[in-house]
Design an enzyme around this catalytic site. Structure first.
Site, PDB file in Angstrom:
ATOM      1  N   ASN A 126     -18.374 -31.589   3.792  1.00 21.63           N
ATOM      2  CA  ASN A 126     -18.497 -32.252   2.537  1.00 21.63           C
ATOM      3  C   ASN A 126     -17.444 -33.365   2.488  1.00 21.63           C
ATOM      4  O   ASN A 126     -16.710 -33.831   3.298  1.00 21.63           O
ATOM      5  CB  ASN A 126     -18.116 -31.359   1.695  1.00 21.63           C
ATOM      6  CG  ASN A 126     -16.599 -30.780   1.778  1.00 21.63           C
ATOM      7  OD1 ASN A 126     -15.727 -31.230   1.519  1.00 21.63           O
ATOM      8  ND2 ASN A 126     -16.694 -29.310   2.051  1.00 21.63           N
ATOM      9  N   PHE A 182      -7.669 -24.655  -7.224  1.00 24.85           N
ATOM     10  CA  PHE A 182      -8.146 -26.053  -7.855  1.00 24.85           C
ATOM     11  C   PHE A 182      -9.603 -25.850  -8.208  1.00 24.85           C
ATOM     12  O   PHE A 182     -10.365 -25.195  -7.314  1.00 24.85           O
ATOM     13  CB  PHE A 182      -8.018 -27.199  -6.618  1.00 24.85           C
ATOM     14  CG  PHE A 182      -6.814 -28.008  -7.008  1.00 24.85           C
ATOM     15  CD1 PHE A 182      -5.533 -27.245  -6.951  1.00 24.85           C
ATOM     16  CD2 PHE A 182      -6.562 -29.395  -7.442  1.00 24.85           C
ATOM     17  CE1 PHE A 182      -4.239 -27.911  -6.977  1.00 24.85           C
ATOM     18  CE2 PHE A 182      -5.602 -29.989  -7.738  1.00 24.85           C
ATOM     19  CZ  PHE A 182      -4.304 -29.040  -7.391  1.00 24.85           C
TER      20      PHE A 182
END
Ligand code: C5P
Length: 402
Positions: free
Chosen positions: A208, A326
């Site tokens: 990614n 996160f």
């Protein structure tokens, strides 16, 4: 830095031309600055400028009887609350690592009980040379704090790591280092950062766009706040902060294994990595070939372990580690983050809205909301390092009140 006495060592690299600006930053923050130059520094920056901005005569000689009579090298070493060397050349680092005392500055570094902070600056080849890296390791294990260097275009025309941080960045880092509440002093913080890569065959992979910037900025902020940092990172191009123990990994599985090893004595675990949710079930052992025509290729994917949730669960019995996750969300940002925090068993979650094109992934700027059981705090917009400093402070407060 009000009232702090700073011995600012300047050594002979081209970045020394920025030294007067650095002195201004430090004096503007309230510090009293005594400049000490090496012999080489004089080739790049004039004494008159340094004396004018610091308000003190520049010291450059161990054998200057008049200056030594006024404040000798040992007194200077005692006077200092901090010894900052910026720029620190490869030669200076080698001498300091060897404990050599060839001039006034290296003598002060050896004689002081004050924290010693270096901002290295040199050609990228010189920085990456094993000798410099060895000296860097020695200096860090001797307790020296190293700021930067940054990566980029260099005065010599090359491109790579070795640029001195900007004067305002050095001054800001120093202010954090000297702040009375070093929120994470003596804590061990483990951070995962960057993307994971999942092999399809020996040459191809799934991954990614995570840049690693947020995780690396957090590592830097935690070091500034006094923590020992283990940074477990997938492949990225950003440079790890000096002083972080960098563990390079590739797949989610290898990131999990590294995290399990590191977490045994961790006070805080921060999951910033963009872990691939799926991996190829059985990666091909040889490069896949196209079979021609209109054929299609189907990859069978299996789910990866959720690293932070796995760790938060296994240690929950007598849990001493604080878990911070996160979350990147595109819609119903806060709702999803609140649910995720509970589902994963996290103490705190930091959420950012990646639906916005101006912040987040790859950007230097971010806006986040920090959620824990006490409430929600909005931070930013600010650069990722400043945000990380705020987050490190919040984590420190939470640890302190646990
Ligand atoms: O579920 P989601 O990927 O949105 O969760 C984000 C948080 O979980 C981040 O802290 C990330 O580092 C962590 N995570 C993980 N292992 C995974 C997926 C996400 O640790 N496999």
């Amino acid at each position: 830095m009000n009232g702090k006495n700073i011995v600012l060592g300047i050594t002979g690299g081209i970045a020394a031309y920025k030294a007067p600006a650095l002195v201004r930053e430090l004096t503007a923050a309230g510090a009293d600055v005594q400049v000490v130059t090496s012999r080489g520094a004089g080739h790049f920056v004039g004494k008159a400028a340094l004396q004018a901005v610091s308000g003190r005569p520049v010291r450059d000689d161990l054998w200057d009887e008049a200056a030594e009579a006024a404040m000798g090298h040992i007194e200077l070493a005692r006077w200092a609350d901090i010894v900052l060397v910026a720029p620190a050349t490869a030669n200076f680092m080698a001498n300091a690592a060897a404990g050599s005392t060839g001039d006034l500055l290296t003598t002060i570094v050896l004689a002081t009980e004050a924290p010693v902070v270096l901002a290295p600056a040199m050609n990228q080849q010189m920085w990456q040379h094993p000798a410099t890296q060895r000296n860097l390791e020695t200096l860090i294990s001797d307790g020296v704090t190293v700021l930067g260097p940054a990566s980029g275009e260099q005065a010599c025309g090359e491109n790579g790591p070795g640029r001195m941080l900007q004067p305002e960045e050095i001054a800001q880092a120093l202010a954090n280092l000297t702040s009375a509440d070093r929120a994470l002093a003596n804590r061990h913080v483990v951070i995962t950062a960057g993307p994971t890569v999942e092999a399809i065959d020996p040459v191809r992979f799934l991954s990614n766009h995570s840049s690693g910037k947020q995780g690396y900025a957090l590592a830097q902020a935690c070091i500034e706040a006094g923590a020992r940092v283990t940074l477990i990172s997938g492949p990225v191009t950003v440079t790890a902060p000096s002083g972080a123990n960098l563990v390079s990994v590739t797949s989610a599985q290898s990131m999990l294994e590294a995290a399990q090893r590191a977490i045994t004595d961790a006070d805080v675990f921060i999951g910033v990595a963009a872990v691939a949710d799926y991996r190829v079930d059985t990666p091909a052992s040889q490069k896949l070939k196209r079979s021609g025509g209109d054929s299609t290729l189907t990859l069978s994917l299996v789910e990866n372990p959720d690293i932070i949730a796995t760790l938060a669960k296994t240690t929950s019995a007598e849990r001493t580690t604080l878990f911070v996750g996160f979350a990147a969300e595109t819609n119903d940002v806060l709702k999803h983050a609140r649910e995720k925090r509970i589902r994963k068993g996290l103490d705190m979650i930091v959420v950012n809205d990646v639906g916005r094109s101006d912040i987040g992934f790859g950007s230097d700027i971010n806006v986040v909301t920090v959620i824990d059981d006490a409430g929600e705090v909005n931070l930013g917009p600010d650069d990722k390092l400043n945000l990380s400093r705020e987050i490190a402070r919040l984590i420190g407060t939470k640890l302190g009140s646990a």
